[in-house]
Design a protein around this motif. Structure first.
Motif, PDB file in Angstrom:
ATOM      1  N   GLY A  67       3.471  13.821  -7.389  1.00 31.29           N
ATOM      2  CA  GLY A  67       4.215  14.604  -7.524  1.00 31.29           C
ATOM      3  C   GLY A  67       4.051  15.519  -9.388  1.00 31.29           C
ATOM      4  N   LYS A  68       4.812  15.350  -9.634  1.00 31.22           N
ATOM      5  CA  LYS A  68       3.916  16.262 -11.228  1.00 31.22           C
ATOM      6  C   LYS A  68       2.838  15.900 -11.874  1.00 31.22           C
ATOM      7  CE  LYS A  68       8.975  16.985 -13.341  1.00 31.22           C
ATOM      8  NZ  LYS A  68       9.451  16.870 -13.670  1.00 31.22           N
ATOM      9  N   THR A  69       1.673  14.825 -11.758  1.00 31.68           N
ATOM     10  CA  THR A  69       0.441  14.345 -11.990  1.00 31.68           C
ATOM     11  C   THR A  69      -0.432  15.489 -10.669  1.00 31.68           C
ATOM     12  OG1 THR A  69       1.484  12.437 -12.325  1.00 31.68           O
ATOM     13  CG2 THR A  69      -0.492  12.099 -12.618  1.00 31.68           C
ATOM     14  N   GLU A  70      -1.348  16.357 -12.315  1.00 35.33           N
ATOM     15  CA  GLU A  70      -2.390  16.983 -11.461  1.00 35.33           C
ATOM     16  C   GLU A  70      -3.546  16.281 -11.610  1.00 35.33           C
ATOM     17  OE1 GLU A  70      -4.887  21.006 -12.394  1.00 35.33           O
ATOM     18  OE2 GLU A  70      -3.251  20.043 -13.739  1.00 35.33           O
ATOM     19  N   LYS A 102       0.442  10.588  -0.304  1.00 41.05           N
ATOM     20  CA  LYS A 102       1.122  11.016  -1.567  1.00 41.05           C
ATOM     21  C   LYS A 102       0.725  12.269  -2.210  1.00 41.05           C
ATOM     22  CE  LYS A 102       3.361   7.322  -1.064  1.00 41.05           C
ATOM     23  NZ  LYS A 102       2.321   5.705   0.086  1.00 41.05           N
ATOM     24  N   ILE A 103      -0.198  13.113  -1.540  1.00 38.06           N
ATOM     25  CA  ILE A 103      -0.571  14.277  -2.193  1.00 38.06           C
ATOM     26  C   ILE A 103       0.505  14.941  -1.716  1.00 38.06           C
ATOM     27  CG2 ILE A 103      -1.913  15.965  -2.242  1.00 38.06           C
ATOM     28  CD1 ILE A 103      -4.541  13.494  -1.866  1.00 38.06           C
ATOM     29  N   ASN A 104       1.334  15.974  -2.766  1.00 35.08           N
ATOM     30  CA  ASN A 104       2.391  16.721  -2.385  1.00 35.08           C
ATOM     31  C   ASN A 104       1.575  18.168  -2.589  1.00 35.08           C
ATOM     32  OD1 ASN A 104       3.936  14.848  -4.865  1.00 35.08           O
ATOM     33  ND2 ASN A 104       4.413  15.425  -2.489  1.00 35.08           N
ATOM     34  N   LEU A 133       0.894  -1.425  -0.387  1.00 40.28           N
ATOM     35  CA  LEU A 133       0.274  -0.132  -0.160  1.00 40.28           C
ATOM     36  C   LEU A 133       0.611   1.040   0.165  1.00 40.28           C
ATOM     37  CD1 LEU A 133      -2.593  -0.652   2.779  1.00 40.28           C
ATOM     38  CD2 LEU A 133      -2.894  -0.795  -0.026  1.00 40.28           C
ATOM     39  N   LYS A 134       2.108   1.462   0.553  1.00 41.19           N
ATOM     40  CA  LYS A 134       3.084   2.099   0.728  1.00 41.19           C
ATOM     41  C   LYS A 134       3.723   2.756  -0.271  1.00 41.19           C
ATOM     42  CE  LYS A 134       6.716   0.473   3.189  1.00 41.19           C
ATOM     43  NZ  LYS A 134       7.817   0.096   4.133  1.00 41.19           N
ATOM     44  N   GLU A 135       4.048   1.991  -0.977  1.00 41.02           N
ATOM     45  CA  GLU A 135       4.862   2.346  -2.508  1.00 41.02           C
ATOM     46  C   GLU A 135       2.735   2.546  -3.778  1.00 41.02           C
ATOM     47  OE1 GLU A 135       6.184  -1.787  -3.422  1.00 41.02           O
ATOM     48  OE2 GLU A 135       7.318  -1.640  -1.677  1.00 41.02           O
ATOM     49  N   VAL A 136       2.150   2.406  -3.713  1.00 43.59           N
ATOM     50  CA  VAL A 136       0.861   2.846  -4.617  1.00 43.59           C
ATOM     51  C   VAL A 136       0.793   4.897  -3.910  1.00 43.59           C
ATOM     52  CG1 VAL A 136      -1.189   2.428  -5.408  1.00 43.59           C
ATOM     53  CG2 VAL A 136      -0.250   0.974  -4.341  1.00 43.59           C
ATOM     54  N   SER A 137       0.929   5.193  -5.514  1.00 48.65           N
ATOM     55  CA  SER A 137       0.825   6.790  -5.516  1.00 48.65           C
ATOM     56  C   SER A 137      -0.900   6.996  -6.005  1.00 48.65           C
ATOM     57  CB  SER A 137       1.443   7.517  -6.625  1.00 48.65           C
ATOM     58  OG  SER A 137       1.509   7.161  -7.923  1.00 48.65           O
ATOM     59  N   TYR A 138      -1.160   6.371  -7.435  1.00 50.84           N
ATOM     60  CA  TYR A 138      -2.811   7.180  -7.828  1.00 50.84           C
ATOM     61  C   TYR A 138      -3.077   5.193  -8.500  1.00 50.84           C
ATOM     62  CZ  TYR A 138      -1.239   8.915 -11.092  1.00 50.84           C
ATOM     63  OH  TYR A 138      -0.798   8.840 -13.055  1.00 50.84           O
ATOM     64  N   HIS A 162      -0.027   3.323 -10.372  1.00 50.13           N
ATOM     65  CA  HIS A 162       1.067   3.602 -10.499  1.00 50.13           C
ATOM     66  C   HIS A 162       1.723   3.993  -9.320  1.00 50.13           C
ATOM     67  CE1 HIS A 162      -0.303   5.121 -14.549  1.00 50.13           C
ATOM     68  NE2 HIS A 162      -1.687   5.540 -13.831  1.00 50.13           N
ATOM     69  N   PHE A 163       2.871   3.529  -9.217  1.00 47.70           N
ATOM     70  CA  PHE A 163       3.332   3.972  -8.041  1.00 47.70           C
ATOM     71  C   PHE A 163       4.554   4.555  -7.714  1.00 47.70           C
ATOM     72  CE2 PHE A 163       3.267  -0.209  -9.848  1.00 47.70           C
ATOM     73  CZ  PHE A 163       2.430  -0.945  -9.017  1.00 47.70           C
ATOM     74  N   VAL A 164       4.688   5.046  -6.670  1.00 49.43           N
ATOM     75  CA  VAL A 164       5.974   6.037  -5.766  1.00 49.43           C
ATOM     76  C   VAL A 164       6.890   6.595  -7.005  1.00 49.43           C
ATOM     77  CG1 VAL A 164       6.515   7.653  -4.580  1.00 49.43           C
ATOM     78  CG2 VAL A 164       4.155   6.510  -3.389  1.00 49.43           C
ATOM     79  N   ASP A 165       7.623   5.279  -6.569  1.00 45.99           N
ATOM     80  CA  ASP A 165       9.592   5.772  -6.952  1.00 45.99           C
ATOM     81  C   ASP A 165      10.014   4.348  -8.038  1.00 45.99           C
ATOM     82  OD1 ASP A 165       9.806   7.127  -5.126  1.00 45.99           O
ATOM     83  OD2 ASP A 165      10.006   4.899  -3.668  1.00 45.99           O
TER      84      ASP A 165
END
Length: 243
Positions: free
Chosen positions: A220-223, A208-210, A153-158, A169-172
């Motif tokens: 990240g750079k994804t809106e 993961k929301i910046n 779960l901690k690796e998933v961004s959205y 999609h993953f964080v790294d």
């Protein structure tokens, strides 16, 4: 056995009765209700939350195609749609609203059953595409092609919806994975304290929301735009963060 709850919608009494009869004689289908216009159907879909709608296209006031488009931005779970129509020129429009099939009147029970089986297969594959486990490092499994993939779960961004699939999609990593499961089915399994659906096509990992703008979040750079029907729930979460 999986049973799909159905609504039948047609303004022609004989056509409506035929669909009702076909549903009732199909073991894996259950008729929740039926109606003769799309306006009433919209209300019934909100109330009954069916798995499948057999939907006529040419109806007065609100057509079946217009109803299908409205459902794409609807806050309740979106049912699968099988169009029933006497006209063959709606196939491309049906594809645009993710209809599972398109039955051209007059259709036989064999054709009806073939279309219904498509929905059953999609439903069963979705149910069998997910496993979940908890622990210090919470994770879940998604079926990817012919294997089960372990996802922390901690690796998933959205997570993004692509018709009958989800794209995780993953964080790294720039890589993502595809699994045959609906966004709705996955949303129901994920912990609501960590993940939130903010758009009909997106679930985000809250931590993961910046940054946040008026109508969007940035990971990240994804809106990702916050959908109109999800704004109130997201605003509640945001108020808790800002206290």
């Amino acid at each position: 056995m999986t049973v799909l709850k159905c609504i039948a919608v047609d303004d022609e009494p004989l056509a409506l009765k035929l669909v009702e009869t076909f549903i009732e004689q199909t073991p894996f289908l259950q008729l929740s209700c039926s109606c003769d216009n799309a306006v009433e159907a919209l209300s019934l879909i909100r109330e009954k939350q069916p798995d499948l709608v057999f939907l006529d296209i040419n109806m007065p006031n609100l057509t079946g195609m217009e109803l299908a488009r409205l459902l794409q931005d609807h806050p309740v779970p979106i049912p699968k749609i099988i169009f029933t129509t006497a006209y063959n020129h709606y196939a491309i429009e049906g594809y645009k609203v993710n209809a599972v099939d398109y039955l051209l009147k007059p259709f036989s029970y064999e054709e009806f059953l073939r279309a219904a089986n498509k929905v059953l297969q999609i439903n069963d594959e979705s149910l069998n595409s997910y496993q979940y486990a908890t622990g210090d490092d919470e994770f879940f499994f998604l079926k990817v092609e012919y294997q089960w993939v372990r996802i922390s779960l901690k690796e998933v961004s959205y997570i993004e919806s692509l018709k009958d699939y989800v794209k995780v999609h993953f964080v790294d990593s720039d890589k993502a994975i595809l699994s045959l499961i609906s966004l709705k089915a996955l949303e129901e399994k994920l912990p609501s304290t960590k993940f939130m659906r903010i758009h009909r096509s997106f679930i985000v990992s809250l931590d993961k929301i910046n940054s946040i703008s008026k109508n969007s979040v940035f990971i990240g750079k994804t809106e990702i735009t916050v959908g109109e029907q999800y704004k109130e729930a997201f605003r509640t979460i945001l108020e808790k963060w800002l206290k």
